[in-house]
Each structure stands twice: as structure tokens, then as C-alpha cells.
Design a protein around this motif. Structure first.
Motif, PDB file in Angstrom:
ATOM      1  N   GLY A  67      40.314  -2.430  14.704  1.00  0.00           N
ATOM      2  CA  GLY A  67      39.672  -3.492  15.315  1.00  0.00           C
ATOM      3  C   GLY A  67      40.200  -4.569  15.233  1.00  0.00           C
ATOM      4  O   GLY A  67      40.171  -5.522  16.496  1.00  0.00           O
ATOM      5  N   LYS A  68      40.905  -5.142  14.239  1.00  0.00           N
ATOM      6  CA  LYS A  68      41.739  -6.185  14.151  1.00  0.00           C
ATOM      7  C   LYS A  68      42.697  -6.360  14.922  1.00  0.00           C
ATOM      8  O   LYS A  68      43.282  -7.475  15.616  1.00  0.00           O
ATOM      9  CB  LYS A  68      41.936  -6.453  12.574  1.00  0.00           C
ATOM     10  N   ALA A  69      43.568  -5.235  15.456  1.00  0.00           N
ATOM     11  CA  ALA A  69      44.739  -5.214  16.154  1.00  0.00           C
ATOM     12  C   ALA A  69      44.059  -5.412  17.619  1.00  0.00           C
ATOM     13  O   ALA A  69      44.766  -6.523  18.400  1.00  0.00           O
ATOM     14  CB  ALA A  69      45.309  -3.902  16.106  1.00  0.00           C
ATOM     15  N   PRO A 199      36.494 -15.928  19.496  1.00  0.00           N
ATOM     16  CA  PRO A 199      35.948 -15.306  18.417  1.00  0.00           C
ATOM     17  C   PRO A 199      36.842 -14.051  18.145  1.00  0.00           C
ATOM     18  O   PRO A 199      36.850 -13.403  17.107  1.00  0.00           O
ATOM     19  CB  PRO A 199      34.695 -14.690  19.032  1.00  0.00           C
ATOM     20  N   SER A 200      37.816 -13.590  19.083  1.00  0.00           N
ATOM     21  CA  SER A 200      38.792 -12.820  18.697  1.00  0.00           C
ATOM     22  C   SER A 200      39.722 -12.927  17.377  1.00  0.00           C
ATOM     23  O   SER A 200      40.185 -11.949  16.679  1.00  0.00           O
ATOM     24  CB  SER A 200      39.626 -12.473  20.147  1.00  0.00           C
ATOM     25  N   PHE A 201      39.532 -14.126  17.117  1.00  0.00           N
ATOM     26  CA  PHE A 201      40.450 -14.374  15.662  1.00  0.00           C
ATOM     27  C   PHE A 201      39.697 -13.852  14.533  1.00  0.00           C
ATOM     28  O   PHE A 201      40.369 -13.598  13.563  1.00  0.00           O
ATOM     29  CB  PHE A 201      40.750 -15.834  15.494  1.00  0.00           C
ATOM     30  N   PHE A 202      38.419 -13.556  14.682  1.00  0.00           N
ATOM     31  CA  PHE A 202      37.640 -12.795  13.407  1.00  0.00           C
ATOM     32  C   PHE A 202      36.734 -11.841  13.794  1.00  0.00           C
ATOM     33  O   PHE A 202      36.204 -11.371  13.089  1.00  0.00           O
ATOM     34  CB  PHE A 202      36.818 -14.107  12.881  1.00  0.00           C
ATOM     35  N   THR A 203      36.769 -11.430  15.001  1.00  0.00           N
ATOM     36  CA  THR A 203      35.906 -10.040  15.506  1.00  0.00           C
ATOM     37  C   THR A 203      36.295  -8.699  14.690  1.00  0.00           C
ATOM     38  O   THR A 203      35.539  -8.179  14.370  1.00  0.00           O
ATOM     39  CB  THR A 203      35.933  -9.898  16.925  1.00  0.00           C
ATOM     40  N   GLY A 204      37.603  -8.871  14.593  1.00  0.00           N
ATOM     41  CA  GLY A 204      38.109  -7.556  13.991  1.00  0.00           C
ATOM     42  C   GLY A 204      38.027  -7.645  12.438  1.00  0.00           C
ATOM     43  O   GLY A 204      37.582  -6.494  12.010  1.00  0.00           O
ATOM     44  N   THR A 205      37.743  -8.764  11.758  1.00  0.00           N
ATOM     45  CA  THR A 205      37.571  -8.880  10.455  1.00  0.00           C
ATOM     46  C   THR A 205      35.979  -8.424  10.181  1.00  0.00           C
ATOM     47  O   THR A 205      35.444  -7.867   9.165  1.00  0.00           O
ATOM     48  CB  THR A 205      37.849 -10.316   9.751  1.00  0.00           C
ATOM     49  N   LEU A 206      35.148  -9.198  11.251  1.00  0.00           N
ATOM     50  CA  LEU A 206      33.797  -8.696  11.042  1.00  0.00           C
ATOM     51  C   LEU A 206      33.368  -7.243  11.365  1.00  0.00           C
ATOM     52  O   LEU A 206      32.613  -6.683  10.762  1.00  0.00           O
ATOM     53  CB  LEU A 206      32.876  -9.594  12.193  1.00  0.00           C
ATOM     54  N   ILE A 207      34.039  -6.512  12.154  1.00  0.00           N
ATOM     55  CA  ILE A 207      33.939  -4.908  12.345  1.00  0.00           C
ATOM     56  C   ILE A 207      34.336  -4.533  11.069  1.00  0.00           C
ATOM     57  O   ILE A 207      33.712  -3.446  10.737  1.00  0.00           O
ATOM     58  CB  ILE A 207      34.846  -4.738  13.642  1.00  0.00           C
ATOM     59  N   LYS A 208      35.427  -4.770  10.377  1.00  0.00           N
ATOM     60  CA  LYS A 208      36.006  -4.358   9.351  1.00  0.00           C
ATOM     61  C   LYS A 208      35.156  -4.356   8.084  1.00  0.00           C
ATOM     62  O   LYS A 208      34.750  -3.449   7.385  1.00  0.00           O
ATOM     63  CB  LYS A 208      37.353  -4.840   8.801  1.00  0.00           C
ATOM     64  N   LYS A 209      34.326  -5.580   8.030  1.00  0.00           N
ATOM     65  CA  LYS A 209      33.474  -5.824   6.971  1.00  0.00           C
ATOM     66  C   LYS A 209      31.994  -5.377   7.385  1.00  0.00           C
ATOM     67  O   LYS A 209      31.393  -4.818   6.131  1.00  0.00           O
ATOM     68  CB  LYS A 209      33.234  -7.353   6.855  1.00  0.00           C
ATOM     69  N   TYR A 210      31.509  -5.472   8.462  1.00  0.00           N
ATOM     70  CA  TYR A 210      30.034  -4.942   8.639  1.00  0.00           C
ATOM     71  C   TYR A 210      30.012  -3.916   9.402  1.00  0.00           C
ATOM     72  O   TYR A 210      28.938  -3.130   9.657  1.00  0.00           O
ATOM     73  CB  TYR A 210      29.548  -6.053   9.218  1.00  0.00           C
ATOM     74  N   GLY A 211      31.070  -3.169  10.109  1.00  0.00           N
ATOM     75  CA  GLY A 211      30.874  -2.141  10.972  1.00  0.00           C
ATOM     76  C   GLY A 211      30.535  -2.407  12.464  1.00  0.00           C
ATOM     77  O   GLY A 211      30.136  -3.451  12.926  1.00  0.00           O
ATOM     78  N   VAL A 212      31.293  -1.408  13.225  1.00  0.00           N
ATOM     79  CA  VAL A 212      31.293  -1.846  14.488  1.00  0.00           C
ATOM     80  C   VAL A 212      30.043  -1.819  15.292  1.00  0.00           C
ATOM     81  O   VAL A 212      29.570  -2.475  16.073  1.00  0.00           O
ATOM     82  CB  VAL A 212      32.448  -0.521  15.345  1.00  0.00           C
TER      83      VAL A 212
END
Length: 335
Positions: A67-69, A199-212
């Protein structure tokens, strides 16, 4: 990609961009509408190849970082949102034919992309012993797309993209009908683009933390927030606020859908699964783009926004049901 690998495929894609800029330039300078149409069509072909950059990034990292990539690749849209309009602005009056050199810059950018791709090692076609021994083609595509996560990924990406495209396409004309200037429309679209990609700068982090699934759900809610602005007024602040939320909602749903897709296929299944995903998403997106003008003409700006409500409801139902089932499954595994 399966035949020759990602690197050579991406290099091939840049040739479409190089030819697109040259043909568009020729069409404008010679006043050949047919050549210009073909040139812009080739730009679309180039973009079709470029859409797979996000999957190339995702396939090169561990599962927890996919997700972060994808987010990092999509974050490049921030630079595009700034460079693109300014590049067109400063090149449009070069020479006697307006915008000719703006399209020629597509050739220059494509050449840069060619050399960047050429210099990067994307040797994903490694001869793995376990793959060489089985040489399995993987599951049939029909079986893959019938899985819950695949359905959720497809609906998330398709709905997010089609809703965003339909509304964005209609926005400049709707603003003109509401008495806003072209400058105001350009400002709204530029802020919308920033809403899409920042938002792409933190979307991957949110996915990793809260789930897709959670991120996709939040994306749907944000698109519904856009509707509250769009349906309650037509002032400049209604447009710019709504379009920013529209961009953010698209970002969460599209990156979320793309990330979820990377979890459903095996190594030998990735090319056909990714291809089906993008084919479906952009077929739906094209249909929504074409329909935007007709809906705006007969039902107005509010009609365009009301038209996307059923799609958002479908996406909401799918993500709530499948997301809930996934949470229950994870709880069972943990116990």
C-alpha cells in the motif's frame, strides 16, 4: 509484461508517448484534426502503460509495504499537478500555432521516462526453481475475480474513479453556467488535483495501520461529504471545498482498491488479474465520463451529483459486508 517483463513493456509504452507528442504537434501546426485526434489517442495509450507503474512498485516490496509503495508512486501526481499546467502555460504561445509546443513537450517528457525506465532494473522474470518445476498458469481468471477481496477491490477502484471522473468532467461547465470565471474553474480543478494526490503521502501508512477496508470505507464517506457541498450550493466555496473532498475520496478508494487487489493473486496470476482490474475500472470510468455531459445538460449540476449516489451505496454495502466478514474471520484466527 508476462512475455517480456515490466521494464521492456514500460519502455515500449514511452514510444507511444513520443509518437503522441510528435503527431499532435504535426496535427496542430498543419491544422489536421485527424492527426491531432490520433495524437491524443496515443497519449491515452501511453497512459494505459503508465497505470501499471503502481503495480510494478507494489510487486517489488513485501506484502505489508504494498500500500505504501502504491501511495508513493501516486504521490508523484502532486508534481504533475504543478508541472503540467505550468508547462502548458509557458509553452502554449511558442511559435505561430497555439499549444503546438505544449503537446511537443509530451515527447520530451516521454523521452525522459524512456531513459529513466531504461536505467532501472526491473528484472521480475527471475527463474525461480519452484516456478520452473511446476510451471502452473495459476487459477482461471473467473475464479480469481469471484473472490470477495477481488470483488471489493474492483468495486472500490471502479466506483471511486467513475464518481470522480463524472463530477470532475462536469465541473468546469457547471461553474460556467453558475456564472464563475474560467480562472475560478482552473483554481478549483487545480485544488481538486492536489486533493487527489497529496493524500498519497500518507494513504499507505493509513492502510498499514488501520487496514485497507477501513481506508476504502473512509473514502466512500469522504465522497458523500463532497455531495453535501455540491447539493447545498453553487458558490465558489461550495465548488472548491467539494472538489477537494472528491479528490481525497478518490485517492482512498483507488489506492485502497489497488492495494487490496495485490492481495488476491499469486505470482503467476498477477498480469491477468491486474489487466482485468484496469480494463474494468477504465471502461466504467470512460462510460461515466461520456455520460457526464448529457446528465449535466438535462438535469443540471445537482443531477450529476445525484446520479453517483447509487454507485456509492453499492460500494458502501459491499465494503461493510465484506469488511465485516473479514474482521470476523481475523478474530476467529486470532482466537
Amino acid at each position: 509484461m508476462k512475455k517480456i517483463g515490466k521494464r521492456k513493456t514500460f519502455m515500449l509504452g514511452t514510444f507511444f508517448g513520443i509518437a503522441a507528442g510528435l503527431l499532435s504537434f504535426y496535427g496542430i501546426t498543419t491544422r489536421s484534426f485527424g492527426a491531432f485526434v490520433m495524437g491524443t489517442m496515443l497519449i491515452g495509450c501511453y497512459q494505459g502503460f503508465a497505470q501499471y507503474y503502481r503495480f510494478a512498485a507494489a510487486d517489488s516490496v513485501p506484502a505489508q509495504s504494498k500500500g505504501k509503495a502504491i501511495s508513493i508512486v501516486m504521490a508523484a501526481g502532486v508534481a504533475a499537478a504543478i508541472i503540467g499546467p505550468n508547462l502548458a502555460r509557458y509553452t502554449q504561445h511558442i511559435g505561430s500555432a497555439t499549444f503546438a509546443y505544449s503537446f511537443l513537450s509530451v515527447t520530451v517528457l516521454s523521452l525522459i521516462a524512456f531513459f529513466v525506465t531504461y536505467s532501472i532494473k526491473l528484472d521480475e522474470r527471475k527463474k525461480l526453481p519452484e516456478l520452473e518445476s511446476t510451471k502452473s498458469p495459476g487459477r482461471p481468471l473467473k475464479e480469481i475475480i469471484s473472490k470477495r477481496n477481488t470483488v471489493t477491490a474492483l468495486i472500490s477502484s471502479a466506483v471511486g474513479y467513475s464518481v470522480m471522473t463524472m463530477i470532475m468532467t462536469a465541473t468546469p461547465i457547471a461553474m460556467q453556467h453558475c456564472g464563475h470565471s474560467d480562472s475560478a474553474s482552473a483554481t478549483v480543478i487545480q485544488w481538486h488535483l492536489l486533493g487527489m494526490f497529496v493524500p498519497s503521502f500518507f494513504t499507505g501508512t493509513l492502510i498499514k495501520k488501520y487496514g485497507v477496508h477501513t481506508v476504502i470505507l473512509v473514502g466512500i464517506i469522504i465522497l458523500l461529504i463532497h455531495l453535501t457541498f455540491a447539493l447545498t450550493g453553487t458558490d465558489f466555496m461550495h465548488f472548491i471545498s467539494g472538489l477537494i473532498f472528491l479528490g481525497i475520496g478518490w485517492n482512498f478508494m483507488y489506492i485502497g482498491g489497488s492495494t487490496l487487489l495485490t492481495q488476491v493473486y499469486s505470482l503467476e496470476e498477477k498480469e491477468k488479474t491486474q489487466a482485468f482490474h484496469d480494463f474494468l475500472v477504465f471502461a466504467v470510468m470512460s462510460a461515466s465520463s461520456f455520460s457526464a455531459g448529457g446528465i449535466l445538460r438535462y438535469w443540471g449540476w445537482q443531477g450529476v451529483n445525484i446520479a453517483v449516489v447509487p454507485f456509492l451505496i453499492i460500494a458502501l454495502v459491499v465494503i461493510v459486508i465484506y469488511g465485516k466478514n473479514r474482521q470476523q474471520h481475523l478474530s476467529t484466527v486470532i482466537k
